[in-house]
Every structure is written in C-alpha cells, then in structure tokens.
Write a protein that holds these residues in place. Structure first.
Motif, PDB file in Angstrom:
ATOM      1  N   GLY A  51       0.648  -1.264   0.054  1.00 45.37           N
ATOM      2  CA  GLY A  51       0.058  -0.166  -0.002  1.00 45.37           C
ATOM      3  C   GLY A  51       0.718   1.315  -0.024  1.00 45.37           C
ATOM      4  N   SER A  52       2.150   1.138   0.408  1.00 46.38           N
ATOM      5  CA  SER A  52       2.866   2.599   0.549  1.00 46.38           C
ATOM      6  C   SER A  52       3.347   3.057  -0.852  1.00 46.38           C
ATOM      7  N   ASN A 110       1.566  11.734  -9.253  1.00 48.01           N
ATOM      8  CA  ASN A 110       1.204  11.119  -8.227  1.00 48.01           C
ATOM      9  C   ASN A 110       0.038  11.701  -7.632  1.00 48.01           C
ATOM     10  N   TYR A 137      -4.343  11.659   4.646  1.00 44.31           N
ATOM     11  CA  TYR A 137      -2.975  11.316   4.214  1.00 44.31           C
ATOM     12  C   TYR A 137      -2.219  12.490   4.754  1.00 44.31           C
ATOM     13  N   CYS A 140      -1.525  15.350   2.427  1.00 44.43           N
ATOM     14  CA  CYS A 140      -2.450  16.278   1.696  1.00 44.43           C
ATOM     15  C   CYS A 140      -3.019  17.374   2.790  1.00 44.43           C
ATOM     16  N   ASP A 192     -11.200  10.469   1.391  1.00 46.28           N
ATOM     17  CA  ASP A 192     -10.197   9.429   0.413  1.00 46.28           C
ATOM     18  C   ASP A 192     -11.492   8.279   0.209  1.00 46.28           C
ATOM     19  N   VAL A 194     -10.272   5.129   0.035  1.00 45.92           N
ATOM     20  CA  VAL A 194      -9.574   4.246   0.996  1.00 45.92           C
ATOM     21  C   VAL A 194      -8.568   5.036   1.562  1.00 45.92           C
ATOM     22  N   SER A 196      -5.256   6.007   4.246  1.00 47.99           N
ATOM     23  CA  SER A 196      -3.966   5.549   4.609  1.00 47.99           C
ATOM     24  C   SER A 196      -3.948   4.703   5.916  1.00 47.99           C
ATOM     25  N   ASP A 221      -9.840  11.837  -2.829  1.00 47.19           N
ATOM     26  CA  ASP A 221      -8.208  11.259  -2.823  1.00 47.19           C
ATOM     27  C   ASP A 221      -8.311   9.670  -2.989  1.00 47.19           C
ATOM     28  N   ALA A 223      -6.120   7.754  -4.064  1.00 48.20           N
ATOM     29  CA  ALA A 223      -4.818   7.131  -4.217  1.00 48.20           C
ATOM     30  C   ALA A 223      -4.801   5.494  -4.085  1.00 48.20           C
ATOM     31  N   HIS A 224      -5.556   5.176  -3.350  1.00 53.08           N
ATOM     32  CA  HIS A 224      -5.606   3.632  -3.378  1.00 53.08           C
ATOM     33  C   HIS A 224      -6.623   2.979  -4.252  1.00 53.08           C
ATOM     34  N   ASN A 244      -3.796   6.862  -7.778  1.00 55.11           N
ATOM     35  CA  ASN A 244      -2.497   6.324  -8.298  1.00 55.11           C
ATOM     36  C   ASN A 244      -2.560   5.086  -9.055  1.00 55.11           C
ATOM     37  N   HIS A 246       0.376   3.678  -9.433  1.00 55.59           N
ATOM     38  CA  HIS A 246       1.602   2.990  -9.023  1.00 55.59           C
ATOM     39  C   HIS A 246       1.452   2.410  -7.666  1.00 55.59           C
ATOM     40  N   LYS A 247       0.201   2.121  -7.327  1.00 54.52           N
ATOM     41  CA  LYS A 247      -0.068   1.266  -5.994  1.00 54.52           C
ATOM     42  C   LYS A 247      -0.680  -0.012  -6.407  1.00 54.52           C
TER      43      LYS A 247
END
Ligand SMILES: Cc1ncc(COP(=O)(O)O)c(C=O)c1O
Length: 461
Positions: A51-52, A110, A137, A140, A192, A194, A196, A221, A223-224, A244, A246-247
C-alpha cells in the motif's frame, strides 16, 4: 491498442458469481508465492506493505525500459510526436476503466501532484473553507495547511475515531459541513476512497452525494482506488478524483490519473507546474512561444501532456499493467477478490495470534479493501506521548532490519495498530509469519520493561 483497450474490464461488479461464471478467466492462475516470480523482490524480502509505494512486475519494467529506449533513440521525435499519441492510449484505457470521458482524464506523476493541482488552482475568498477528515493522508493535510497559509481559505477538520460505522462517519461529516457553513462556506471537501492510516474504505459515494446536496465541491483522494475499488465516475460524479496507478494497478512509480469533469475544468487554470500548454489571458501584442507541435486537444488535456522535460515512461505503462492483471491475475475481478479475501483472512490470522481484533465496523465496510488493520497488544497507558512514536519506530526498525519486511505501525484511538496489505504474491502463511514476529516484539515491549526493550538509542540509528 484495440485489444488492450478491450482488456480493461469495467470495474462495476466484483461479485464472486460473476467471477466464477466467466469460463476462460482465472482458471490457470495461481495466486500466492507462485506469483513472486513475476516481481523483482529480493529473495529474503517479504513485502507486506504494497500500500505505501506499490511495486511492479518485471514485464512492466521491461516495457517501461522499452519506452525509455524509444525516447533515447529519437528524443525529439519521441517527446514531441510519438509520446502524446502513446499517452492517449493510457488515458483511453483509464477513461474506459473508470467510465469517464476521455477528455476528462489526464495523467500526473502522483496523488500528491493531483491534490496540489486541484487545491492550488481554486480561488479562495475570505470565509471559504476546506473540509477534510482527520485520517486524511498527512501530505494532503499539509497541502491544505499550505493553501490556508497563502490564501484567505481556512480549514475544518472532522475528527474520526475508528472503528466507525458509515452512518456515524457521515453524520460527523455533515456536522463538519454545518460548522463550516457558520460564518462562511465550505468551498471544497477532500476525502479518501480508501484512507491510508488506518487503511479502511470510506463511504465515498455517500460523501460525494452530501457534497452535491450542500453545493460543496468534492475532491476524492483515490490514491488507493485504481485496482482496488471499483469506481464508476459517470455514476459517482465527483468534481475531482485522483487515483494512483503505481499502487494497486502495478504501474511504475510516477503514474496517477486526475479526473476533472468538463464542468469543473474552468476551475483548473494550470497544470502544476505551469508549462507550455498554459493559455494566458489575451494580452494585446504579447505572444509567448510554444515549441511543441500544434495540438487539437482541449486546453485541459494539452496542459497536462507536457509539464517540463521529465521521464514520463511510467504513464505509458498503463496498457501493460492492465495486460498483466488480465493475463497473469485472471482479470480485475479475480485480482480484487483474491486480495480482499486474503486481507480479511490475513488480518484474522494476525489478530488471533496477538489476541486482539481487526478494525472493522458492524457492516464490515471498513475492510472492503486490500488492507487489514490489527490492534497490537501493547499497554498504551505506560508510555508517554513522546515514547509512543519511539515504540512505533522500534517495531518498524525491527521489522525492516531483522525480519526484512515492513508494516505501517500507527497509534489511533488510544491503541497501536499495524496495517497489513494483501497482494497477489502473498498468502495466508505470510500473515501467520508476521503475526508471530509481532507477538514476540509486543511481548518484549510489555514484559521486559519497556525502556530496555525500546533501546531508545538504537532507534536513532
Ligand atoms: C490516501 C493517500 N493519499 C495520497 C497519497 C500520496 O501518494 P503519492 O505519494 O503517490 O503522491 C498516499 C500515499 O500513500 C495515500 O495513501
């Protein structure tokens, strides 16, 4: 590209029956340690924290290198003429995947850049507020703080303490909106898909609806989200969404999407950083040279296509990531189902070993993701607040340097928790393994006199 586009499975339904009904998919897929061969891990390293920073398969790496080679073979031709077309393929796949219009999707490096782009482009008047939840996060939240330092905007923080039912979260959010509308207005709310820490799914569709009902801009957000949570942007209709790749989509780091529907695009004057695509307000006699070939694309799309000389090869890997999920993971549904099931099973295994519990609410919505959060059996009351961060650091140092893994260790609601990530290359034994390690570490802290166990000077190493 046509076949690759077709490989992007609409994410609207991840039901088990659907997955099992599709005959040609998933039959030969063997999740778990057999999947490690696709990745680039050191043999000793056990990655329980996808996840990171995510990680990507070697075949995606090879494709990225291929794009880099194409660029070096003919730098000008590639950057000016070929790269924009290849980028459009990635945008198209993501647009189809999220059920969005192609011209509403651009790529950014990102989530941090995406969130900054949105928050820094908005114009704030005195009384305008930015609302967010305390689990946002950290970077953010700092972006919100920066915007509040440099504009008339102020912020409203909605405190969340998990485990929390969705209804209670929505009520806290509504209360925050009410507070914000007092003596001003909430201009934008940031939340979010999801979160963090803890790694839990949020009721983002309901939050988006509340924003709409209250005339507040919504910024998700996500990101996940890509790869992990099915999202239909045409249905959801937030004002802004960032995700993202890239996750959980297996892209190389530096690949995220920014969704801004046409109605919100006038609010985004510039990419971040501003570059050749920016169209300044007309000023008689002033023409600023743009060295890039003329483009028929919209101003919004054009701006984000080039934001200075960078290696954007991760952007071009989106088709390769979809292909990996389709060919090696049996498709999006199978991928999601495996990881969600493993996260739940793995969390339960670790909680049992530790004699604690997994963070969830009674509806089980928090754990509808690829994370599980397990409470550590540590006596919080014997630590000062300064020592608490040392406890977290000591555990993570031990995990990294003695056991060749990593877990996010965090303090929430008067307890320590670990966040575990499920992924296709993991299986339940990995959770058993790390559960036993955590048990030993916690016993050492609890039993042996915690200051000795902490060896505070070691933490500084
Ligand atoms: C919820 C959330 N938002 C934003 C980010 C920032 O992502 P990036 O570092 O890719 O910008 C992260 C990173 O883990 C995250 O978990």
């Amino acid at each position: 590209m046509a076949e690759l586009k077709d490989l992007a499975v609409p994410p609207s339904d991840t039901s088990k029956n659907e997955a099992l009904d599709s005959p040609s998919r998933g039959e030969s897929v063997q999740f778990g340690h057999k999947m490690r061969k696709f990745f680039l891990f050191d043999r000793q390293y056990n990655n329980l924290n996808h996840g990171s920073f995510g990680t990507y398969p070697s075949q995606v790496r090879s494709r990225m290198r291929h794009y880099q080679d194409l660029c070096e073979a003919r730098p000008d031709r590639f950057i000016r003429y070929d790269y924009p077309k290849m980028l459009d393929c990635s945008r198209k796949l993501l647009a189809d995947y999220f059920n969005a219009a192609l011209d509403d999707i651009v790529l950014v490096p990102n989530a941090t850049v995406g969130i900054n782009t949105v928050l820094r482009n908005l114009r704030y008047n005195p009384g305008d507020k930015i609302l967010y939840c305390s689990t946002l996060y950290g970077a953010c939240e700092k972006t919100v703080e920066y915007v509040c330092e440099t504009t008339p905007a102020t912020s409203i923080r909605v405190e969340l303490q998990y485990p929390l039912d969705d209804d209670d979260l929505l009520e806290a959010f509504r209360d925050g909106l009410k507070r914000g509308q007092d003596g001003g207005r909430v201009k934008i709310a940031l939340f979010d898909a999801v979160s963090s820490l803890p790694g839990v799914r949020m009721p983002f569709a309901e939050l988006t609806d509340i924003c709409k009902q209250n005339g507040v801009l919504s910024l998700i957000d996500g990101a996940h989200a890509p790869g992990q949570v099915p999202i239909d942007l045409a249905k959801l209709q937030p004002d802004f969404f960032i995700g993202n790749c890239h996750k959980w989509l297996f892209a190389p780091r530096g690949c995220a999407l920014l969704y801004v529907p046409r109605k919100s695009q006038p609010l985004m004057r510039s990419s971040l950083p501003t570059s050749h695509g920016f169209v300044p307000l007309p000023c008689e006699g002033k023409i600023i040279h743009n060295p890039l070939p003329p483009s028929a694309k919209s101003e919004f799309v054009n701006q984000f296509e080039y934001t200075g000389a960078l290696d954007n090869s991760p952007f071009l890997c989106v088709p390769d990531c979809f292909q990996f999920i389709e060919e090696e993971c049996g498709g999006q549904r199978e991928y999601m189902e495996y990881c969600q099931t493993l996260a739940r099973q793995g969390g339960a295994i670790v909680a049992k070993l530790l004699g604690t519990e997994v963070m969830d609410n009674k509806e089980g919505t928090l754990s509808k993701c690829f994370f599980s959060n397990v409470r550590l059996p540590l006596h919080a009351e014997i630590f000062t607040s300064a020592e608490r961060s040392q406890v977290s650091q000591w555990i993570t140092n031990k995990l990294v340097f003695d056991h060749h893994t990593f877990l996010a260790v965090f303090f929430h609601a008067d307890s320590w928790w670990v966040r575990l990530s499920a992924q296709v290359y993991l299986e339940s034994d990995d959770f058993r393994w790390v559960g036993q390690i955590l048990d030993q570490l916690c016993r050492k802290i609890n039993d042996g006199g915690f200051r000795d166990a902490l060896k505070i000077s070691d933490v500084e190493e």
